[in-house]
Design an enzyme around this catalytic site. Structure first.
Site, PDB file in Angstrom:
ATOM      1  CB  VAL A  39      -0.994  -0.014   1.184  1.00 39.97           C
ATOM      2  CG1 VAL A  39      -1.832   1.249   1.210  1.00 39.97           C
ATOM      3  CG2 VAL A  39      -1.904  -1.242   1.109  1.00 39.97           C
ATOM      4  CB  CYS A  40       3.953   2.195   1.820  1.00 39.51           C
ATOM      5  SG  CYS A  40       3.289   2.099   3.493  1.00 39.51           S
ATOM      6  CB  THR A  41       4.937   0.486  -3.203  1.00 38.70           C
ATOM      7  OG1 THR A  41       5.998   0.050  -2.343  1.00 38.70           O
ATOM      8  CG2 THR A  41       5.445   0.622  -4.626  1.00 38.70           C
TER       9      THR A  41
END
Length: 142
Positions: A39-41
């Site tokens: 999700v962060c990417t």
């Protein structure tokens, strides 16, 4: 509310201070859990893909996690991120902004839009809706 000032190192260890943008740029400060995770990417790449719109709005993007400068440098290079990532070891700045851990374990994902005068104009918090952080920030800047 006025955004709390802070100083954190970027991927190269150079200090970045929030107040250096006061009177010059709006600033999008986004807190995220960890470099190079799903999700962060997706969130970082969404900010990257819409970077020109942020620049055209006169905004600077600062991503903050507790990852090291080395981790930030690798993450930035791998995904060609055109904005600055800052290391908040120990979560001091995260706490200043009131970004809590989810379930007491996972660092929260919260985006703040700060105007040129240092006033927080918009806050969006959602752990799994990474694209929405970008949409919310762009809407607040327009």
């Amino acid at each position: 509310m006025t955004a709390p000032d802070f100083e954190l190192p970027d991927a190269d260890g150079k200090p970045v201070r929030l107040n250096q943008y006061r009177g010059v740029n709006a600033v999008v400060v986004y807190f995220y859990p960890k470099d190079d995770t799903g999700v962060c990417t997706k969130q970082a790449c969404s900010f990257r893909d819409d970077f020109a719109q942020f620049r055209n709005a006169g905004a600077v993007i600062l991503g903050i996690s507790d990852d090291s400068g080395e981790s930030h440098a690798a993450f930035t290079a791998k995904y060609k991120l055109p904005f600055t990532l800052l290391s908040d070891k120990g979560g001091r700045v995260r706490k200043l902004f009131g970004v809590n851990r989810v379930f007491g374990v996972l660092p929260g994902r919260v985006t703040f839009v700060i105007d040129r005068e240092g006033v927080v104009r918009h806050v969006y918090s959602a752990l799994f809706e990474s694209d929405r952080h970008v949409q919310e920030a762009l809407a607040a800047l327009s």
